[in-house]
Design an enzyme around this catalytic site. Structure first.
Site, PDB file in Angstrom:
ATOM      1  N   PRO A   2       0.823  -1.208   0.000  1.00 37.70           N
ATOM      2  CA  PRO A   2       0.000   0.000   0.000  1.00 37.70           C
ATOM      3  C   PRO A   2       0.860   1.262   0.000  1.00 37.70           C
ATOM      4  O   PRO A   2       1.828   1.354   0.749  1.00 37.70           O
ATOM      5  CB  PRO A   2      -0.791  -0.123   1.304  1.00 37.70           C
ATOM      6  CG  PRO A   2      -0.801  -1.582   1.604  1.00 37.70           C
ATOM      7  CD  PRO A   2       0.507  -2.098   1.128  1.00 37.70           C
ATOM      8  N   GLU A   3       0.507   2.207  -0.862  1.00 37.55           N
ATOM      9  CA  GLU A   3       1.198   3.488  -0.914  1.00 37.55           C
ATOM     10  C   GLU A   3       0.301   4.553  -0.295  1.00 37.55           C
ATOM     11  O   GLU A   3      -0.741   4.226   0.277  1.00 37.55           O
ATOM     12  CB  GLU A   3       1.581   3.805  -2.359  1.00 37.55           C
ATOM     13  CG  GLU A   3       2.459   2.718  -2.978  1.00 37.55           C
ATOM     14  CD  GLU A   3       2.828   2.971  -4.428  1.00 37.55           C
ATOM     15  OE1 GLU A   3       2.894   4.143  -4.844  1.00 37.55           O
ATOM     16  OE2 GLU A   3       3.054   1.987  -5.168  1.00 37.55           O
TER      17      GLU A   3
END
Length: 269
Positions: A2-3
């Site tokens: 996840p960014e």
């Protein structure tokens, strides 16, 4: 992994579910997830703390409690789920926070790479992990001069992934930012023009903002809390693509700094 947009989506979902809930106790089933303090101290200090707010810095979730910040990094596959206290614990639920209303907040992590810190509020920005991080993409101090000072003699793709410069950019969005700026990922960061630096700033903000609006990007194992899927994958222009949407040439995949990197050899000379 996840960014920033995915973590922001998780933050928004969780805030609707757990705000103002009181933590009666916490159960840790995989001690390596607790980076600080020691597990027993973590479980002791978090008792009777309430969740007052949920913020984010880069890829870190910041649960604001009465006396502390609970910092949580999802790493590869971390997820949060709300469950009834009587529900059977699943195999990969490694940290469980038990609330006073007979519900749980359960941290699920198949790979067990996630990390949590419990830090006093007044110290949170002065100690690791946050003290080593760079600027948020929308920080007014993120300027051309800032990037000229921070970027080194390394490929620009590598520098975009450096969380001590700009926080929150990961592999997917770095490819998209470079494509929009017509920058080759192997171009050395300290050789860019002022226009290139400004394009990086503008494209970073525009792309991440649009991704947040779409709930992030769902690729491979990522979903946010309770299975909320991102829609930005339909907006990706180059990452994982076969053909350039501009010139129709074949997209090239190489490795930069150990990360799979997609770019157009024609548009990003």
């Amino acid at each position: 992994m996840p960014e920033l947009p995915e973590v922001e989506t998780v933050r928004k979902v969780l805030k609707k579910e757990v705000l103002n809930k009181k933590i009666l106790s916490a159960s840790v089933y995989w001690s390596n997830i607790i980076a600080y303090p020691e597990v027993k101290e973590f479980e002791k200090k978090i008792k009777n703390q309430s969740i007052l707010d949920i913020n984010r810095y880069g890829k870190w979730l910041m649960f604001e409690l009465n006396d502390y910040y609970l910092l949580s990094h999802l790493r590869m596959e971390g997820k949060y789920f709300i469950r009834n206290v009587k529900d059977k614990r699943e195999k990969h639920e490694h940290v469980i926070f038990h609330f006073s209303d007979n519900t749980d907040l359960r941290y699920n992590d198949t790979r067990k790479f996630g990390k949590m810190y419990l830090i006093k509020k007044e110290e949170v920005y002065n100690v690791k992990p946050l003290k080593d991080l760079g600027l948020e993409p929308w920080d007014k101090n993120l300027t051309v001069d800032y990037l000229k000072d921070k970027f080194h003699h390394k490929p620009i793709k590598t520098e975009l992934l450096d969380q001590s410069i700009i926080v929150g950019i990961g592999n997917i969005y770095a490819d998209e930012i470079l494509f929009m700026g017509k920058l080759n990922p192997l171009k050395l960061a300290d050789t860019l023009t002022k226009k290139d630096y400004q394009n990086i700033i503008d494209n970073t903000r525009n792309i991440l903002s649009k991704a947040i609006e779409n709930g992030g990007t769902t690729i491979k194992s990522y979903t946010s809390s309770e299975g909320v899927h991102g829609r930005f994958q339909s907006e990706l222009l180059v990452h994982t693509k076969k053909q350039c949407p501009i010139c129709k040439n074949k997209i090239t995949k190489i490795t930069v700094g150990g990360r799979g990197t997609y770019y157009c050899e024609n548009c990003q000379k």
